[in-house]
Design an enzyme around this catalytic site. Structure first.
Site, PDB file in Angstrom:
ATOM      1  N   HIS A 135      -3.092  -6.710  -2.358  1.00 25.98           N
ATOM      2  CA  HIS A 135      -2.977  -8.093  -1.707  1.00 25.98           C
ATOM      3  C   HIS A 135      -3.157  -9.126  -2.749  1.00 25.98           C
ATOM      4  O   HIS A 135      -3.716  -9.110  -3.791  1.00 25.98           O
ATOM      5  CB  HIS A 135      -4.043  -7.804  -0.720  1.00 25.98           C
ATOM      6  CG  HIS A 135      -4.337  -9.250   0.378  1.00 25.98           C
ATOM      7  ND1 HIS A 135      -4.760 -10.347  -0.081  1.00 25.98           N
ATOM      8  CD2 HIS A 135      -3.783  -9.107   1.636  1.00 25.98           C
ATOM      9  CE1 HIS A 135      -4.647 -11.082   0.972  1.00 25.98           C
ATOM     10  NE2 HIS A 135      -4.239 -10.250   2.048  1.00 25.98           N
ATOM     11  N   ASP A 213     -10.977  -2.922  -3.495  1.00 24.88           N
ATOM     12  CA  ASP A 213     -11.034  -3.905  -2.217  1.00 24.88           C
ATOM     13  C   ASP A 213     -11.138  -2.915  -0.992  1.00 24.88           C
ATOM     14  O   ASP A 213      -9.964  -2.418  -0.645  1.00 24.88           O
ATOM     15  CB  ASP A 213      -9.545  -4.411  -2.458  1.00 24.88           C
ATOM     16  CG  ASP A 213      -9.046  -5.296  -1.314  1.00 24.88           C
ATOM     17  OD1 ASP A 213      -9.715  -5.372  -0.314  1.00 24.88           O
ATOM     18  OD2 ASP A 213      -7.979  -5.962  -1.536  1.00 24.88           O
ATOM     19  N   GLN A 216      -9.799  -3.507   4.093  1.00 26.49           N
ATOM     20  CA  GLN A 216      -8.917  -2.718   5.201  1.00 26.49           C
ATOM     21  C   GLN A 216      -9.672  -1.382   5.562  1.00 26.49           C
ATOM     22  O   GLN A 216      -9.196  -0.595   6.393  1.00 26.49           O
ATOM     23  CB  GLN A 216      -7.497  -2.348   4.998  1.00 26.49           C
ATOM     24  CG  GLN A 216      -6.456  -3.461   5.070  1.00 26.49           C
ATOM     25  CD  GLN A 216      -6.567  -4.422   6.303  1.00 26.49           C
ATOM     26  OE1 GLN A 216      -6.822  -3.675   7.374  1.00 26.49           O
ATOM     27  NE2 GLN A 216      -6.249  -5.678   6.249  1.00 26.49           N
ATOM     28  N   LYS A 239     -12.797  -8.319   9.592  1.00 29.00           N
ATOM     29  CA  LYS A 239     -12.013  -7.358   9.994  1.00 29.00           C
ATOM     30  C   LYS A 239     -12.487  -6.203  10.296  1.00 29.00           C
ATOM     31  O   LYS A 239     -12.135  -5.016  10.424  1.00 29.00           O
ATOM     32  CB  LYS A 239     -11.273  -6.974   8.608  1.00 29.00           C
ATOM     33  CG  LYS A 239     -10.442  -8.238   8.160  1.00 29.00           C
ATOM     34  CD  LYS A 239      -9.645  -7.529   6.778  1.00 29.00           C
ATOM     35  CE  LYS A 239      -8.806  -8.749   6.163  1.00 29.00           C
ATOM     36  NZ  LYS A 239      -7.767  -9.444   6.584  1.00 29.00           N
ATOM     37  N   CYS A 378       0.965 -11.222   2.485  1.00 25.90           N
ATOM     38  CA  CYS A 378       0.218 -11.563   1.156  1.00 25.90           C
ATOM     39  C   CYS A 378       0.332 -10.333   0.251  1.00 25.90           C
ATOM     40  O   CYS A 378      -0.460  -9.830  -0.496  1.00 25.90           O
ATOM     41  CB  CYS A 378      -1.513 -11.786   1.433  1.00 25.90           C
ATOM     42  SG  CYS A 378      -1.706 -13.296   2.220  1.00 25.90           S
TER      43      CYS A 378
HETATM   44  C1  LIG Z   1      -6.178  -5.449   1.340  1.00 20.62           C
HETATM   45  C2  LIG Z   1      -6.790  -6.751   1.749  1.00 20.62           C
HETATM   46  N1  LIG Z   1      -7.437  -7.455   0.641  1.00 20.62           N
HETATM   47  C3  LIG Z   1      -8.053  -8.567   0.769  1.00 20.62           C
HETATM   48  C4  LIG Z   1      -7.631  -9.226   1.994  1.00 20.62           C
HETATM   49  C5  LIG Z   1      -8.262 -10.671   2.158  1.00 20.62           C
HETATM   50  O1  LIG Z   1      -9.349 -10.860   2.977  1.00 20.62           O
HETATM   51  P1  LIG Z   1      -9.849 -12.002   3.493  1.00 20.62           P
HETATM   52  O2  LIG Z   1      -8.809 -12.932   3.665  1.00 20.62           O
HETATM   53  O3  LIG Z   1     -10.823 -11.700   4.587  1.00 20.62           O
HETATM   54  O4  LIG Z   1     -10.735 -12.277   2.266  1.00 20.62           O
HETATM   55  C6  LIG Z   1      -6.984  -8.894   3.107  1.00 20.62           C
HETATM   56  C7  LIG Z   1      -6.613  -9.628   4.244  1.00 20.62           C
HETATM   57  O5  LIG Z   1      -5.559  -9.319   5.030  1.00 20.62           O
HETATM   58  C8  LIG Z   1      -6.492  -7.407   2.867  1.00 20.62           C
HETATM   59  O6  LIG Z   1      -5.805  -6.982   3.855  1.00 20.62           O
END
Ligand SMILES: Cc1ncc(COP(=O)(O)O)c(C=O)c1O
Length: 422
Positions: A135, A213, A216, A239, A378
C-alpha cells in the site's frame, strides 16, 4: 511460489453469522431503494453497538484529559486509556503494554518508524526492502526516508495476476545492504496472505529489522507478534470494528527504547528547559500531545467484541467468503479478469469486467445498493505491474453473507448487460 493458506487455529465454536448482523445498526438500511450490501470493508469496517455504546458512555461519564489531572474524571480517563493499551498488548501477544504506541492508524505507525527509527539507523547506500504489493502507506514514508538519507528502495516481485511472492528469490533481495524489510501481511488489492513469520525469520537471520503492515489482518485473524518475530507491526482500529483516528504501532521494547522521539510536545517529556528537554520512556515518548482517548476506549471495545466471536472463526469465515466469491465470479469466464491467489485468499476479490471501466462497475453497483470500491486502492505501483490502471474490489467482513455475494454476482451480470458486454 508461496502463500499462507492455513487458518491459524481450528474453529472453536459454531457462530451464527447472520445473527451478528443485528449488532450493526448501519447494515439495516436501503440505499437507492435497495437493501445495502456493504462490500467495502478493506477501506473501513462498520461499528457494532458494543463500540458505539462504549464511546457514548465514555463521553457521558468519564471524559477528561489523561496523565495530567489528579481529579476523578482524569483518573478514570487515564485508567481507561492505559487499559486499552494493555488490551492491545494482549490482543497481539506483545510482551508488555510498553510496546504499544497509540497512533492515528497504520499510516502514522509506519511514518513513525520511518522517521524515528530511520533517522537513527538508515544512511546513504542502505537498502529498504519492500514487496511489490505494498500500500502507498508502506512505500511513500520509505521514499521520503530514502530522499533524506540517500538510501535506496528494492521490491520483492510478485508473480503475475495470481499475486504471490516467490520466497525462493529472497536470498537475492535480502542482501547485506538491507537495513529494513517492510511487508504487508494481507494485500488490500490481491487478497494474498503473506507468510510473514517466515519472511521475518529470514530477515532476522541476517540482522535485518522488520515491519509488518497488519492493516488488513489485525481484525481478520489472530496476530501474535512473538510468533511472527517482527520488530514493528502497525494496524488501524477502523478496519477492525473500532473508531477512525486510532491505531497501534507495536515495537519491540529494546528497539523502541533506543529511538529518539517522533514528535515533540506535551505528554512525551520528563522535563523541559529553555534550551533542551528530556524524554519519557516508551511508549509515552512517542505520544506527544493529547491522544485519541475515546478512540482507544472504542478500540478496546472492538477488540473485546472480535475476541468474543473468536478471531480463528473470523479468519475461517473470511476465507470461506473469499473462496465463495472467487468461485462465483469465475463463472463469468472470459468476461472477467480476477486478481489474487486462486486458493487461500483473504476475504476480498479484485476484478475487472471485460471492456467496462472499474468506476462504471462501482457506480452502477451502487445504484443497486452494493458498495464496492474502484480505483488503484493506494497500490499504484502494483497496478502498473499488473498492467492496469484500476480494479473493482469487493471486500468482506464476518457480517457479510453468501446471499449477499449471490446478489452481487447477479448485479455484475446486470452490469455486463447494461454495457452490452455480456
Ligand atoms: C494494506 C494497507 N496498509 C495500510 C493502509 C493504511 O491504513 P490507514 O489509512 O488506516 O492508515 C491500508 C488502508 O487501506 C491498507 O489496506
Amino acid at each position: 511460489m508461496i502463500t499462507e493458506t492455513a487458518v491459524p487455529k481450528q474453529r472453536k465454536q459454531r457462530v451464527n453469522w447472520s445473527a451478528l448482523r443485528t449488532d450493526f445498526p448501519i447494515l439495516d438500511q436501503q440505499v437507492h431503494g435497495q437493501p445495502l450490501i456493504y462490500f467495502d470493508n478493506a477501506a473501513t469496517t462498520q461499528k457494532p453497538r458494543a463500540v458505539l455504546d462504549v464511546l457514548r458512555r465514555y463521553y457521558e461519564r468519564d471524559n477528561a484529559n489523561v496523565h495530567r489531572g489528579i481529579h476523578e474524571l482524569s483518573n478514570r480517563a487515564t485508567a481507561a486509556f492505559e487499559a486499552a493499551r494493555a488490551r492491545a498488548a494482549q490482543f497481539i501477544n506483545a510482551r508488555s503494554p510498553n510496546e504499544i504506541i497509540f497512533t492515528r492508524g497504520t499510516t502514522e505507525g509506519i511514518n513513525l518508524v520511518a522517521q524515528a527509527w530511520g533517522a537513527k539507523h538508515v544512511k546513504a547506500g542502505d537498502t529498504i526492502l519492500l514487496t511489490e504489493m505494498e500500500h502507498h502507506s508502506n512505500i511513500v514514508p520509505w521514499q521520503l526516508l530514502a530522499e533524506r538519507t540517500g538510501a535506496r528502495l528494492a521490491y520483492l516481485p510478485i508473480g503475475g495476476d495470481i499475486g504471490l511472492l516467490n520466497l525462493s528469490q529472497l536470498d537475492e533481495y535480502l542482501t547485506r545492504q538491507v537495513k529494513l524489510f517492510a511487508m504487508t501481511h494481507i494485500s488490500n488489492s490481491l487478497g494474498t496472505i503473506n507468510p510473514v513469520a517466515e519472511m521475518c525469520a529470514r530477515a532476522r537471520q541476517l540482522g535485518v529489522t522488520t515491519l509488518v503492515d497488519a492493516a488488513q489482518s489485525a481484525g481478520h485473524r489472530p496476530i501474535d507478534v512473538q510468533e511472527i518475530g517482527c520488530d514493528f507491526l502497525a494496524f488501524s482500529g477502523h478496519k477492525m470494528c473500532g473508531p477512525t483516528g486510532i491505531g497501534v504501532l507495536y515495537g519491540r521494547q529494546e528497539v523502541l527504547e533506543a529511538l529518539p522521539p517522533y514528535q515533540g510536545g506535551g505528554e512525551m517529556i520528563l522535563s523541559v528547559d529553555f534550551q533542551q528537554s528530556t524524554w519519557k520512556h516508551t511508549p509515552h515518548r512517542f505520544e506527544a500531545g493529547t491522544p485519541d482517548i475515546s478512540g482507544a476506549v472504542g478500540l478496546h471495545a472492538a477488540m473485546d467484541y472480535l475476541d468474543k466471536i473468536g478471531r480463528p472463526n473470523i479468519a475461517q469465515h473470511d476465507q470461506e467468503l473469499g473462496a465463495y466469491a472467487y468461485a462465483k465470479l469465475s463463472r463469468l469466464g472470459q468476461g472477467i479478469r480476477l486478481f489474487g491467489p486462486h486458493i487461500g485468499r483473504a476475504g476480498l476479490v479484485s476484478f475487472l469486467l471485460k471492456d467496462i471501466h472499474a468506476h462504471d462497475v462501482v457506480t452502477v453497483a451502487d445504484q443497486r445498493g452494493v458498495a464496492l470500491r474502484g480505483g488503484h486502492h493506494c497500490n499504484q505501483p502494483l497496478m502498473r505491474k499488473l498492467g492496469v490502471e484500476s480494479t473493482a474490489r469487493a471486500s468482506f467482513y464476518f457480517y457479510n453473507t453468501t446471499e449477499e455475494i449471490d446478489r452481487f454476482a447477479e448485479v455484475l451480470v446486470e452490469i455486463q448487460k447494461f454495457f452490452g458486454a455480456a
